[in-house]
Enzyme design. Structure first.
Site, PDB file in Angstrom:
ATOM      1  N   TYR A 114      -2.366   7.478  -6.460  1.00 10.70           N
ATOM      2  CA  TYR A 114      -3.630   8.458  -4.917  1.00 10.70           C
ATOM      3  C   TYR A 114      -4.741   8.871  -5.046  1.00 10.70           C
ATOM      4  O   TYR A 114      -5.468   9.274  -4.690  1.00 10.70           O
ATOM      5  CB  TYR A 114      -2.963   7.565  -3.780  1.00 10.70           C
ATOM      6  N   GLN A 122     -12.320  -3.577   2.726  1.00 16.91           N
ATOM      7  CA  GLN A 122     -11.939  -2.926   2.342  1.00 16.91           C
ATOM      8  C   GLN A 122     -11.330  -2.026   1.262  1.00 16.91           C
ATOM      9  O   GLN A 122     -10.212  -1.534   0.995  1.00 16.91           O
ATOM     10  CB  GLN A 122     -11.141  -4.618   1.539  1.00 16.91           C
ATOM     11  N   ASN A 123     -12.766  -1.038   1.361  1.00 17.01           N
ATOM     12  CA  ASN A 123     -12.759   0.127   0.398  1.00 17.01           C
ATOM     13  C   ASN A 123     -12.073   1.165   1.358  1.00 17.01           C
ATOM     14  O   ASN A 123     -12.190   1.461   2.261  1.00 17.01           O
ATOM     15  CB  ASN A 123     -13.547   0.184  -0.164  1.00 17.01           C
ATOM     16  N   HIS A 137      -8.138  -2.089   5.239  1.00 18.88           N
ATOM     17  CA  HIS A 137      -6.958  -1.422   4.680  1.00 18.88           C
ATOM     18  C   HIS A 137      -6.274   0.238   4.314  1.00 18.88           C
ATOM     19  O   HIS A 137      -6.498   0.702   3.442  1.00 18.88           O
ATOM     20  CB  HIS A 137      -7.444  -1.786   2.940  1.00 18.88           C
ATOM     21  N   CYS A 186       2.458   9.563   8.563  1.00 11.47           N
ATOM     22  CA  CYS A 186       3.670  10.229   8.222  1.00 11.47           C
ATOM     23  C   CYS A 186       3.920   8.697   8.241  1.00 11.47           C
ATOM     24  O   CYS A 186       3.812   8.337   9.408  1.00 11.47           O
ATOM     25  CB  CYS A 186       4.409  11.179   9.399  1.00 11.47           C
ATOM     26  N   SER A 189     -13.327 -10.254  -3.942  1.00 10.97           N
ATOM     27  CA  SER A 189     -13.494 -11.581  -5.048  1.00 10.97           C
ATOM     28  C   SER A 189     -12.878 -13.045  -3.837  1.00 10.97           C
ATOM     29  O   SER A 189     -12.705 -13.703  -4.332  1.00 10.97           O
ATOM     30  CB  SER A 189     -12.633 -11.372  -6.367  1.00 10.97           C
TER      31      SER A 189
HETATM   32  P1  OAD Z   1     -11.918  -6.784  -6.469  1.00  4.12           P
HETATM   33  O1  OAD Z   1     -11.451  -6.222  -7.672  1.00  4.12           O
HETATM   34  O2  OAD Z   1     -10.499  -8.218  -6.227  1.00  4.12           O
HETATM   35  O3  OAD Z   1     -12.907  -7.623  -6.900  1.00  4.12           O
HETATM   36  C1  OAD Z   1     -14.175  -7.250  -7.116  1.00  4.12           C
HETATM   37  C2  OAD Z   1     -15.692  -7.689  -6.668  1.00  4.12           C
HETATM   38  O4  OAD Z   1     -16.858  -7.462  -6.847  1.00  4.12           O
HETATM   39  C3  OAD Z   1     -15.882  -9.186  -7.502  1.00  4.12           C
HETATM   40  O5  OAD Z   1     -16.044 -10.429  -7.144  1.00  4.12           O
HETATM   41  C4  OAD Z   1     -16.531  -8.707  -8.702  1.00  4.12           C
HETATM   42  O6  OAD Z   1     -17.415  -9.764  -8.747  1.00  4.12           O
HETATM   43  C5  OAD Z   1     -17.709  -7.879  -7.763  1.00  4.12           C
HETATM   44  N1  OAD Z   1     -18.154  -6.891  -8.389  1.00  4.12           N
HETATM   45  C6  OAD Z   1     -18.024  -6.189  -9.755  1.00  4.12           C
HETATM   46  N2  OAD Z   1     -19.145  -5.633  -9.863  1.00  4.12           N
HETATM   47  C7  OAD Z   1     -19.772  -5.567  -8.633  1.00  4.12           C
HETATM   48  C8  OAD Z   1     -21.515  -5.300  -9.058  1.00  4.12           C
HETATM   49  N3  OAD Z   1     -21.921  -4.357  -9.460  1.00  4.12           N
HETATM   50  N4  OAD Z   1     -22.054  -5.427  -7.725  1.00  4.12           N
HETATM   51  C9  OAD Z   1     -21.231  -6.304  -6.738  1.00  4.12           C
HETATM   52  N5  OAD Z   1     -20.545  -6.801  -6.918  1.00  4.12           N
HETATM   53  C10 OAD Z   1     -19.695  -6.311  -7.956  1.00  4.12           C
HETATM   54  O7  OAD Z   1     -11.873  -6.284  -4.945  1.00  4.12           O
HETATM   55  P2  OAD Z   1     -11.392  -6.335  -3.934  1.00  4.12           P
HETATM   56  O8  OAD Z   1     -12.060  -8.285  -3.787  1.00  4.12           O
HETATM   57  O9  OAD Z   1     -12.908  -5.008  -2.953  1.00  4.12           O
HETATM   58  O10 OAD Z   1      -5.859  -4.134  -1.560  1.00  4.12           O
HETATM   59  O11 OAD Z   1      -9.957  -6.663  -3.835  1.00  4.12           O
HETATM   60  C11 OAD Z   1      -9.680  -6.581  -2.400  1.00  4.12           C
HETATM   61  C12 OAD Z   1      -8.248  -5.865  -2.462  1.00  4.12           C
HETATM   62  O12 OAD Z   1      -7.959  -5.938  -3.262  1.00  4.12           O
HETATM   63  C13 OAD Z   1      -8.132  -4.108  -2.583  1.00  4.12           C
HETATM   64  O13 OAD Z   1      -8.987  -3.546  -0.678  1.00  4.12           O
HETATM   65  C14 OAD Z   1      -7.204  -3.752  -2.401  1.00  4.12           C
HETATM   66  C15 OAD Z   1      -6.665  -4.841  -3.941  1.00  4.12           C
HETATM   67  O14 OAD Z   1      -5.519  -5.086  -3.901  1.00  4.12           O
HETATM   68  C16 OAD Z   1      -4.992  -3.427  -1.526  1.00  4.12           C
HETATM   69  O15 OAD Z   1      -5.700  -2.235  -2.560  1.00  4.12           O
HETATM   70  C17 OAD Z   1      -4.556  -2.933  -0.162  1.00  4.12           C
END
Ligand code: OAD
Length: 234
Positions: free
Chosen positions: A53, A88-89, A106, A114, A174
Site C-alpha cells: 500500500y 471502489q477506487n 473500499h 487503527c 469489471s
Molecule cells: P478490475 O481490474 O477488476 O476491472 C477494471 C475494469 O476497467 C475492466 O472492466 C476494464 O475493461 C476497465 N478499463 C481498463 N482500462 C480502462 C480505461 N482506460 N477506460 C475505461 N475502462 C477501463 O477493477 P475493479 O472492477 O475496479 O477491491 O475492481 C473491483 C475491486 O477489486 C477493487 O476495488 C479492488 C479489487 O480487488 C479491493 O481491493 C477491496
C-alpha cells in the site's frame, strides 16, 4: 429532477497511470490478493502489506486526474444534490478533480485506521508497520482499505441512493466484486435505467440497458456532455 448514481472502478483511473486489478498485467496478476488484501494476509505479514500500500500511495501521489475524473466533477457541480458518486477506487483523483462527497466504499489510500480501536487519521506518505495509533498507542496501524472478507463502507447510504435512482451508471469496473457488482440489479429493480461505460464489456454487461465501450477519458466526458445538453434543453 433526475437522480443519478455513478459507480466507478479501476478503469476510471487507468489512464492516470494507476493499475487495474484484473486486466492483463493488472495488480492481481502480480500479487496474490490473499497476501495483500485480506486481514489474514496482514496478520501473517504486515511488512509486505504495508510495502504494497505504500507503493500504491506513492503511485497515487505521482498521478493526476484525467478528463474522466474532471467530467464527473463537472456533472456533480452542474446538478447539485442529484449525483451520487460511489467509487471502489482507493485513490483521491475524483477529489483532486474537484468532486466532493465521494463515497469510497473500499476505503482510501490516504487514510490510516487503527485495527485495535477503530480510530482514523490522515495516512503518512510511508506507513510503518507497528506504528502506534495516535489515539490508543497500540501498534495496530493499517491502511484504511476494505479487504476481502470485510464490509464495504457506507452501504446504507448507497442502498438508499440506488433505491431512488433514475439512472445508474457503472464506469470502468469489471463486475467481479460484490456487493458493487450487484448494484446494477438493485438499481434496475428500483426502476432506474442502467448504463455501462467501459473499455471492455464487464462480466455483467448483459444486465445493463445500454453499454458504451471505449477509454474512460473519451467516453465519460462524451456521456457527461450528453446529459448536460439534455438537461439544458427547454
Ligand atoms: P478490475 O481490474 O477488476 O476491472 C477494471 C475494469 O476497467 C475492466 O472492466 C476494464 O475493461 C476497465 N478499463 C481498463 N482500462 C480502462 C480505461 N482506460 N477506460 C475505461 N475502462 C477501463 O477493477 P475493479 O472492477 O475496479 O477491491 O475492481 C473491483 C475491486 O477489486 C477493487 O476495488 C479492488 C479489487 O480487488 C479491493 O481491493 C477491496
Amino acid at each position: 429532477m433526475q437522480r443519478i448514481v455513478i459507480l466507478t472502478g479501476a478503469g476510471l483511473s487507468a489512464e492516470s497511470g494507476l493499475g487495474t486489478f484484473r486486466d492483463k498485467g493488472g495488480l492481481w496478476t502480480k500479487y496474490d490478493l490473499e497476501d495483500v488484501a485480506t486481514p489474514q494476509g496482514f496478520a501473517a505479514n504486515p511488512v509486505l502489506v504495508h510495502e504494497f500500500y505504500n507503493a500504491r500511495r506513492e503511485n497515487c501521489l505521482q498521478a493526476s486526474p484525467n478528463p474522466a475524473h474532471a467530467a464527473l466533477a463537472r456533472l456533480q457541480a452542474a446538478m447539485p444534490g442529484q449525483v451520487t458518486l460511489v467509487t471502489q477506487n482507493v485513490d483521491d483523483l475524483l477529489e483532486r478533480a474537484g468532486a466532493g462527497d465521494v463515497i469510497h466504499m473500499h476505503g482510501q489510500l490516504m487514510r490510516a485506521l487503527c485495527a485495535a480501536c477503530g480510530h482514523r487519521w490522515d495516512a503518512p506518505r510511508v506507513m510503518q508497520p507497528h506504528a502506534p495509533c495516535p489515539a490508543c498507542a497500540r501498534a495496530a496501524t493499517r491502511p484504511d482499505i476494505v479487504w476481502f472478507g470485510e464490509f464495504p463502507y457506507q452501504m446504507d447510504r448507497i442502498d438508499q441512493a440506488l433505491a431512488r435512482a433514475d439512472l445508474f451508471v457503472a464506469i470502468g469496473t469489471s463486475g467481479n466484486v460484490y456487493p458493487a457488482a450487484g448494484f446494477v440489479q438493485e438499481a434496475a429493480l428500483a426502476g432506474a435505467r442502467t448504463l455501462e461505460l467501459n473499455l471492455d464489456a464487464s462480466a455483467n454487461a448483459g444486465l445493463f440497458d445500454e453499454t458504451r465501450l471505449g477509454p474512460a477519458s473519451r467516453i465519460v466526458p462524451g456521456w457527461v456532455e450528453d446529459i448536460l445538453s439534455a438537461t439544458a434543453r427547454p
